[in-house]
Design a protein around this motif. Structure first.
Motif, PDB file in Angstrom:
ATOM      1  N   ALA A 139       0.829  -1.201   0.000  1.00 46.43           N
ATOM      2  CA  ALA A 139       0.000   0.000   0.000  1.00 46.43           C
ATOM      3  C   ALA A 139       0.867   1.256   0.000  1.00 46.43           C
ATOM      4  O   ALA A 139       0.568   2.231  -0.707  1.00 46.43           O
ATOM      5  CB  ALA A 139      -0.931  -0.011   1.212  1.00 46.43           C
ATOM      6  N   ARG A 187       0.889   4.443  -2.543  1.00 46.93           N
ATOM      7  CA  ARG A 187       0.750   5.809  -2.020  1.00 46.93           C
ATOM      8  C   ARG A 187       1.894   6.689  -2.523  1.00 46.93           C
ATOM      9  O   ARG A 187       1.698   7.858  -2.861  1.00 46.93           O
ATOM     10  CB  ARG A 187       0.739   5.792  -0.498  1.00 46.93           C
ATOM     11  CG  ARG A 187      -0.516   5.219   0.134  1.00 46.93           C
ATOM     12  CD  ARG A 187      -0.529   5.448   1.647  1.00 46.93           C
ATOM     13  NE  ARG A 187      -1.618   4.719   2.255  1.00 46.93           N
ATOM     14  CZ  ARG A 187      -1.506   3.529   2.864  1.00 46.93           C
ATOM     15  NH1 ARG A 187      -0.318   2.963   2.963  1.00 46.93           N
ATOM     16  NH2 ARG A 187      -2.551   2.932   3.378  1.00 46.93           N
ATOM     17  N   THR A 225      -9.425  11.114  -0.080  1.00 46.52           N
ATOM     18  CA  THR A 225      -9.037   9.965   0.747  1.00 46.52           C
ATOM     19  C   THR A 225      -9.106  10.271   2.242  1.00 46.52           C
ATOM     20  O   THR A 225      -9.052   9.337   3.060  1.00 46.52           O
ATOM     21  CB  THR A 225      -7.617   9.495   0.391  1.00 46.52           C
ATOM     22  OG1 THR A 225      -6.703  10.588   0.554  1.00 46.52           O
ATOM     23  CG2 THR A 225      -7.568   9.010  -1.051  1.00 46.52           C
ATOM     24  N   ASP A 247      -7.073   4.670   5.813  1.00 45.41           N
ATOM     25  CA  ASP A 247      -6.005   4.902   4.833  1.00 45.41           C
ATOM     26  C   ASP A 247      -4.991   5.882   5.407  1.00 45.41           C
ATOM     27  O   ASP A 247      -5.243   7.085   5.495  1.00 45.41           O
ATOM     28  CB  ASP A 247      -6.610   5.457   3.536  1.00 45.41           C
ATOM     29  CG  ASP A 247      -5.565   5.642   2.441  1.00 45.41           C
ATOM     30  OD1 ASP A 247      -4.354   5.504   2.727  1.00 45.41           O
ATOM     31  OD2 ASP A 247      -5.948   5.945   1.302  1.00 45.41           O
ATOM     32  N   TYR A 300      -4.475  -0.740   4.529  1.00 42.00           N
ATOM     33  CA  TYR A 300      -5.761  -0.263   4.012  1.00 42.00           C
ATOM     34  C   TYR A 300      -5.531   0.989   3.167  1.00 42.00           C
ATOM     35  O   TYR A 300      -4.962   1.971   3.633  1.00 42.00           O
ATOM     36  CB  TYR A 300      -6.710   0.045   5.166  1.00 42.00           C
ATOM     37  CG  TYR A 300      -7.150  -1.180   5.932  1.00 42.00           C
ATOM     38  CD1 TYR A 300      -8.343  -1.815   5.629  1.00 42.00           C
ATOM     39  CD2 TYR A 300      -6.357  -1.720   6.948  1.00 42.00           C
ATOM     40  CE1 TYR A 300      -8.748  -2.954   6.330  1.00 42.00           C
ATOM     41  CE2 TYR A 300      -6.754  -2.855   7.653  1.00 42.00           C
ATOM     42  CZ  TYR A 300      -7.944  -3.463   7.333  1.00 42.00           C
ATOM     43  OH  TYR A 300      -8.333  -4.587   8.017  1.00 42.00           O
ATOM     44  N   MET A 301      -5.997   0.927   1.918  1.00 39.37           N
ATOM     45  CA  MET A 301      -5.800   2.055   1.008  1.00 39.37           C
ATOM     46  C   MET A 301      -7.079   2.361   0.248  1.00 39.37           C
ATOM     47  O   MET A 301      -7.727   1.453  -0.296  1.00 39.37           O
ATOM     48  CB  MET A 301      -4.675   1.777   0.015  1.00 39.37           C
ATOM     49  CG  MET A 301      -4.406   2.957  -0.910  1.00 39.37           C
ATOM     50  SD  MET A 301      -3.019   2.690  -2.023  1.00 39.37           S
ATOM     51  CE  MET A 301      -3.130   4.224  -2.978  1.00 39.37           C
TER      52      MET A 301
END
Length: 463
Positions: free
Chosen positions: A312, A316, A333, A339, A345-346
């Motif tokens: 993740a 990012r 987001t 996130d 968790y994204m």
């Protein structure tokens, strides 16, 4: 003793742990496989199909257990776990149904005084090295056809999905498959390479990264064995002005964000005609914003964690680098509280003002992010779609069949879709070009890779 751990992306804890096979265990497994294969090859294709059918039935009966274990092992929402079983069933049953006709000897035609044919002989012991992202479907792409073709199979699954291999083993055991014919074996990378180089493996079917594919080739150097390599992807979509926009948005969002974008054929870049660019971007952003990111064991969740925090964070960073170079984000987001840096968790993300100078448009992301570029013509879209080291699938979104048929042959890819994406039709060959790898699975052609031709040339008259 070395151990392999499955660390759950749900909470970072060790979910499963298994011992790496010893050299003695490996030798025993391959001796059993070789012995079992010789007897298996004597069975008819129909008989082999009966065993495979029973194994598929057994996996279907495990659907609830599989869904929960997938959620823990790789973050797939439990509400979507049954889809993996449905997919493996579709592929396996199709290959079982076409096996007899596909494996029939080839008749080159009548020749006076001769009887001739080309049979399709099994290779021996096939080693399948399967990935974690669609762990049942990708494994069974080669396991079922290899068995149908008369081979024995040894499965080495990804550490992230250790229990998947055990469920497949359970299914074949329940089906009564002869002992040694299918075996699950736990290996680390070094032991895997040594095994491939040992001369005990007659074919390798590998799904994974480009780097992993290169390691397979290096390990197999000098063994003269076939390699099936399904490697990376950076799959594009082209949205023409005449598309059904609502349908296109719905399906491209799913193609980009399902499974947190962790699919070899997920949509990672979109080229859209300038006249409908803003509408498409707004629709994709709204679709992304509507996802529920959360614990995959919660039935309300439709977007779980990525496989691990490092994966993740890589995505990012791709997004951050693109923004620093001028890209614009379209999903807020901050509304996805899970996130954050260091978390698996994204949230989904849609980017515009992107270029092919950015990693997010050229390097495989394997995450829930998609970049969108405005184009003015089919020709511009084709050039950009082909501007990639990868070539697995490409999608054309249009209501004009003739346009799709004109564009498709110009695309450097293994599969071209029209008005769909992120799907394998088992009746069609699954293959890729460029750094996506080589080889073919599924369809009638998939059996060619798992067999060798043997020619019979009998002269029936010596007068």
């Amino acid at each position: 003793m070395k151990k392999i751990q499955c660390v759950s992306p749900v909470d970072g804890r060790v979910y499963a742990e298994r011992d790496v096979a010893t050299q003695d265990q490996i030798a025993t497994a391959f001796a059993k496989a070789s012995a079992a294969q010789h007897l298996w090859a004597e069975k008819s294709v129909a008989e082999r199909g009966q065993y495979c059918t029973l194994a598929v039935d057994a996996m279907i009966a495990m659907t609830d257990r599989i869904a929960e274990e997938l959620a823990w092992q790789m973050g797939r929402p439990i509400s979507q776990g049954a889809g993996e079983v449905k997919g493996l069933e579709e592929r396996a049953r199709h290959m079982i149904a076409i096996a007899e006709a596909s494996l029939e000897p080839y008749d080159p035609g009548f020749k006076e005084g001769f009887k001739r044919k080309i049979s399709r002989e099994p290779l021996g012991v096939v080693m399948t090295i399967a990935p974690w992202n669609f762990p049942f479907m990708t494994a069974l792409n080669s396991v079922i056809p290899a068995l149908l073709a008369g081979n024995a199979v040894v499965l080495k699954h990804a550490s992230n999905t250790l229990l998947v291999a055990e469920r497949i083993q359970d299914a074949f055991d329940q089906a009564g498959l002869p002992e040694g014919l299918f075996q699950n074996i736990v290996l680390d990378h070094g032991t895997t390479s040594e095994l491939i180089a040992s001369g005990n493996v007659d074919m390798v079917c590998f799904t994974g990264s480009v780097g992993g594919g290169k390691a397979m080739e290096q390990a197999a150097a000098g063994q003269f064995i076939p390699l099936g390599l399904e490697l990376g992807g950076k799959d594009p979509a082209y949205v023409r002005a005449d598309c059904n926009m609502a349908y296109t948005i719905e399906n491209l969002a799913d193609g980009a964000f399902f499974n947190s974008g962790q699919s070899c054929c997920s949509i990672e870049r979109i080229y859209v005609h300038e006249s409908v660019h803003d509408e498409l971007v707004a629709g994709l952003a709204a679709a992304g914003q509507a996802y529920t990111l959360g614990n995959p064991l919660d039935t309300a969740t439709n977007l779980g964690p990525m496989i691990k925090p490092a994966a993740a964070d890589f995505v990012r960073q791709q997004v951050a680098d693109a923004v620093a170079a001028g890209a614009k984000t379209h999903v807020d987001t901050s509304l996805f509280t899970l996130d954050k840096p260091g978390s698996a968790y994204m949230a989904p993300q849609v980017l515009t003002n992107v270029t092919h100078d950015m990693s997010v448009m050229t390097e495989e992301s394997f995450g829930p992010v998609v970049g969108v570029i405005k184009v003015s013509s089919d020709e511009e879209a084709i050039a950009l779609m082909n501007d990639s080291e990868f070539g697995l699938t490409a999608g054309i979104w249009t209501e004009d069949l003739a346009a799709a048929e004109r564009i498709a042959p110009q695309l450097e890819t293994g599969t071209v879709f029209m008005n769909r994406c992120d799907y394998l039709d088992p009746a069609l060959a699954w293959t890729g070009v460029k750094n996506t790898g080589r080889g073919c699975s599924l369809s009638k052609m998939g059996f060619d890779a798992l067999t060798r031709p043997k020619s019979f040339h009998f002269k029936t008259s010596t007068n």
